[in-house]
Design a protein around this motif. Structure first.
Motif, PDB file in Angstrom:
ATOM      1  N   LEU A  72       7.452  18.196 -51.852  1.00 38.02           N
ATOM      2  CA  LEU A  72       7.839  16.983 -52.569  1.00 38.02           C
ATOM      3  C   LEU A  72       7.408  17.038 -54.024  1.00 38.02           C
ATOM      4  O   LEU A  72       8.162  16.636 -54.923  1.00 38.02           O
ATOM      5  CB  LEU A  72       7.216  15.764 -51.882  1.00 38.02           C
ATOM      6  N   ALA A  73       6.209  17.554 -54.275  1.00 40.54           N
ATOM      7  CA  ALA A  73       5.734  17.673 -55.657  1.00 40.54           C
ATOM      8  C   ALA A  73       6.601  18.650 -56.449  1.00 40.54           C
ATOM      9  O   ALA A  73       6.925  18.409 -57.620  1.00 40.54           O
ATOM     10  CB  ALA A  73       4.276  18.113 -55.678  1.00 40.54           C
ATOM     11  N   GLY A  74       7.006  19.760 -55.807  1.00 37.77           N
ATOM     12  CA  GLY A  74       7.869  20.721 -56.496  1.00 37.77           C
ATOM     13  C   GLY A  74       9.232  20.134 -56.819  1.00 37.77           C
ATOM     14  O   GLY A  74       9.769  20.354 -57.915  1.00 37.77           O
ATOM     15  N   ARG A  75       9.814  19.393 -55.890  1.00 37.31           N
ATOM     16  CA  ARG A  75      11.109  18.760 -56.154  1.00 37.31           C
ATOM     17  C   ARG A  75      10.997  17.736 -57.279  1.00 37.31           C
ATOM     18  O   ARG A  75      11.902  17.615 -58.115  1.00 37.31           O
ATOM     19  CB  ARG A  75      11.626  18.089 -54.882  1.00 37.31           C
ATOM     20  N   ARG A  76       9.898  16.998 -57.309  1.00 34.62           N
ATOM     21  CA  ARG A  76       9.728  15.989 -58.355  1.00 34.62           C
ATOM     22  C   ARG A  76       9.607  16.658 -59.725  1.00 34.62           C
ATOM     23  O   ARG A  76      10.140  16.165 -60.714  1.00 34.62           O
ATOM     24  CB  ARG A  76       8.485  15.142 -58.068  1.00 34.62           C
ATOM     25  N   LEU A  79       0.432  10.206 -53.711  1.00 28.90           N
ATOM     26  CA  LEU A  79       0.687  11.072 -52.559  1.00 28.90           C
ATOM     27  C   LEU A  79      -0.531  11.937 -52.238  1.00 28.90           C
ATOM     28  O   LEU A  79      -0.866  12.128 -51.060  1.00 28.90           O
ATOM     29  CB  LEU A  79       1.904  11.961 -52.845  1.00 28.90           C
ATOM     30  N   SER A  80      -1.198  12.447 -53.266  1.00 30.12           N
ATOM     31  CA  SER A  80      -2.409  13.240 -53.019  1.00 30.12           C
ATOM     32  C   SER A  80      -3.488  12.390 -52.367  1.00 30.12           C
ATOM     33  O   SER A  80      -4.157  12.830 -51.427  1.00 30.12           O
ATOM     34  CB  SER A  80      -2.922  13.830 -54.337  1.00 30.12           C
ATOM     35  N   GLY A  81      -3.670  11.162 -52.858  1.00 24.68           N
ATOM     36  CA  GLY A  81      -4.664  10.275 -52.270  1.00 24.68           C
ATOM     37  C   GLY A  81      -4.345   9.917 -50.836  1.00 24.68           C
ATOM     38  O   GLY A  81      -5.234   9.867 -49.978  1.00 24.68           O
ATOM     39  N   LEU A  82      -3.060   9.674 -50.543  1.00 21.74           N
ATOM     40  CA  LEU A  82      -2.662   9.373 -49.167  1.00 21.74           C
ATOM     41  C   LEU A  82      -2.965  10.544 -48.243  1.00 21.74           C
ATOM     42  O   LEU A  82      -3.455  10.355 -47.115  1.00 21.74           O
ATOM     43  CB  LEU A  82      -1.170   9.032 -49.118  1.00 21.74           C
ATOM     44  N   ILE A 115       1.109  21.363 -42.098  1.00 17.25           N
ATOM     45  CA  ILE A 115       2.463  20.822 -42.275  1.00 17.25           C
ATOM     46  C   ILE A 115       2.461  19.710 -43.317  1.00 17.25           C
ATOM     47  O   ILE A 115       3.349  19.640 -44.184  1.00 17.25           O
ATOM     48  CB  ILE A 115       3.010  20.314 -40.923  1.00 17.25           C
ATOM     49  N   LEU A 116       1.461  18.819 -43.246  1.00 21.18           N
ATOM     50  CA  LEU A 116       1.378  17.734 -44.212  1.00 21.18           C
ATOM     51  C   LEU A 116       1.163  18.270 -45.627  1.00 21.18           C
ATOM     52  O   LEU A 116       1.790  17.797 -46.585  1.00 21.18           O
ATOM     53  CB  LEU A 116       0.249  16.778 -43.831  1.00 21.18           C
ATOM     54  N   ILE A 117       0.278  19.241 -45.774  1.00 25.88           N
ATOM     55  CA  ILE A 117       0.027  19.815 -47.103  1.00 25.88           C
ATOM     56  C   ILE A 117       1.269  20.518 -47.631  1.00 25.88           C
ATOM     57  O   ILE A 117       1.629  20.382 -48.812  1.00 25.88           O
ATOM     58  CB  ILE A 117      -1.170  20.786 -47.042  1.00 25.88           C
ATOM     59  N   ALA A 118       1.966  21.250 -46.748  1.00 26.89           N
ATOM     60  CA  ALA A 118       3.195  21.919 -47.175  1.00 26.89           C
ATOM     61  C   ALA A 118       4.257  20.904 -47.576  1.00 26.89           C
ATOM     62  O   ALA A 118       4.969  21.092 -48.573  1.00 26.89           O
ATOM     63  CB  ALA A 118       3.712  22.813 -46.049  1.00 26.89           C
ATOM     64  N   GLY A 119       4.378  19.809 -46.813  1.00 25.30           N
ATOM     65  CA  GLY A 119       5.340  18.772 -47.163  1.00 25.30           C
ATOM     66  C   GLY A 119       5.029  18.131 -48.502  1.00 25.30           C
ATOM     67  O   GLY A 119       5.930  17.893 -49.316  1.00 25.30           O
ATOM     68  N   GLN A 120       3.746  17.858 -48.751  1.00 26.93           N
ATOM     69  CA  GLN A 120       3.359  17.274 -50.033  1.00 26.93           C
ATOM     70  C   GLN A 120       3.642  18.238 -51.182  1.00 26.93           C
ATOM     71  O   GLN A 120       4.074  17.830 -52.265  1.00 26.93           O
ATOM     72  CB  GLN A 120       1.872  16.905 -49.994  1.00 26.93           C
ATOM     73  N   THR A 121       3.441  19.536 -50.950  1.00 26.11           N
ATOM     74  CA  THR A 121       3.719  20.539 -51.984  1.00 26.11           C
ATOM     75  C   THR A 121       5.207  20.607 -52.283  1.00 26.11           C
ATOM     76  O   THR A 121       5.616  20.708 -53.448  1.00 26.11           O
ATOM     77  CB  THR A 121       3.197  21.913 -51.526  1.00 26.11           C
TER      78      THR A 121
END
Length: 295
Positions: free
Chosen positions: A286-290, A220-223, A278-284
């Motif tokens: 998702l990472a927190g939920r995981r 996800l970080s690479g994407l 928005i993309l960075i917040a969404g990735q954050t």
């Protein structure tokens, strides 16, 4: 009573402030302030060719959703998404091969991945143009093979179209995906892979059910790292693309240079920045939920 950690922090506060102050002032003067000025321009009007009056208008943001510009935004997002997907398809096997390569070969393979960064992007783009043009190496090579076989060959239109833009974006952004993938794959517990293979799972199933889930944060970080530069790319579509291959960064460039409409260009620029946040917040998120789902 203060703990030892608090006392250590109090003693280190002075040196920390001395080290942090200079870069903080540098970022404030040459990053935050210029961005704030451009952000203010997005709410202004051009009164003279050299004067912008900050009026608080949202007209330029509304204009950005005109069907003409909205279509360019969507096309840019599509090309950036396609570039990111192709980089993942190509980069995942490369990162996997580097991860399981011998230690001596691993250093050389990483060097090859980072080697393009030692050459200017403009030079690399012109080199790609030399490969793709009608008289370039690809058409010349295919032409020689066709001539040897007695076939008639017309040069392929490989340049100044969407194909060339996507190929150029993949060529430029591929290292941005390979390196985070390698960092994530290199931290994997090899015993899990060995256990999966010992229990009868094949290599493809092991990759699908063990490697990919464990490496998902790096994926996800690479994407994200690949998609954002591809979305805001200017040089590659400008040199490799045709009239129908322009992306939103080319439109922004025209507003600042040719059209002299700085407020509209600033609004388009900050819409891209809002999308990035928005993309960075969404990735954050998702990472927190995981992390919360992990035992």
């Amino acid at each position: 009573m203060a703990t030892s950690e608090e006392q250590d922090w109090k003693r280190a506060r002075g040196p920390f402030a001395a080290v942090f102050t200079a870069p903080a002032l540098w970022l404030l003067a040459f990053f935050v302030v210029p961005l704030a000025i451009v952000w203010a321009y997005s709410f202004g009007e051009t009164t003279t060719p050299t004067t912008i009056e900050i009026s608080g208008t949202f007209r330029h943001y509304v204009r950005a959703f005109d069907p003409v510009y909205l279509e360019i935004f969507l096309k840019s997002a599509w090309m950036a998404a396609l570039t990111t997907a192709l980089c993942l398809v190509v980069g995942f096997p490369v990162a996997l091969a580097i991860t399981f390569a011998p230690e001596r070969a691993k250093a050389w393979l990483l060097l090859l991945i980072m080697l393009p960064f030692w050459t200017n992007l403009l030079i690399r783009t012109y080199a790609l143009m030399a490969v793709l043009r009608r008289e370039g190496y690809v058409n010349a090579g295919i032409g020689r093979i066709a001539e040897a076989l007695g076939w008639q060959f017309d040069p392929l239109p490989l340049l100044h179209n969407n194909f060339a833009v996507v190929l150029g974006l993949v060529y430029v952004n591929l290292p941005f995906l390979v390196l985070p993938l390698y960092a994530a794959l290199d931290r994997l517990d090899r015993s899990l892979l060995e256990a999966s293979l010992d229990l009868g799972a094949g290599h493809l199933r092991t990759i699908r059910e063990i490697v990919v889930p464990l490496a998902m944060p790096g994926i996800l970080s690479g994407l994200l790292i690949t998609f954002i530069p591809a979305l805001g790319s200017y040089l590659t579509p400008d040199l490799l693309g045709g009239p129908d291959s322009q992306m939103i960064a080319n439109v922004i460039e025209r507003q600042f240079k040719r059209a002299n409409d700085w407020p509209f260009g600033a609004a388009l620029s900050f819409i891209l920045m809002y999308l990035t946040f928005i993309l960075i917040a969404g990735q954050t998120v998702l990472a927190g939920r995981r992390r919360r789902r992990e035992p």
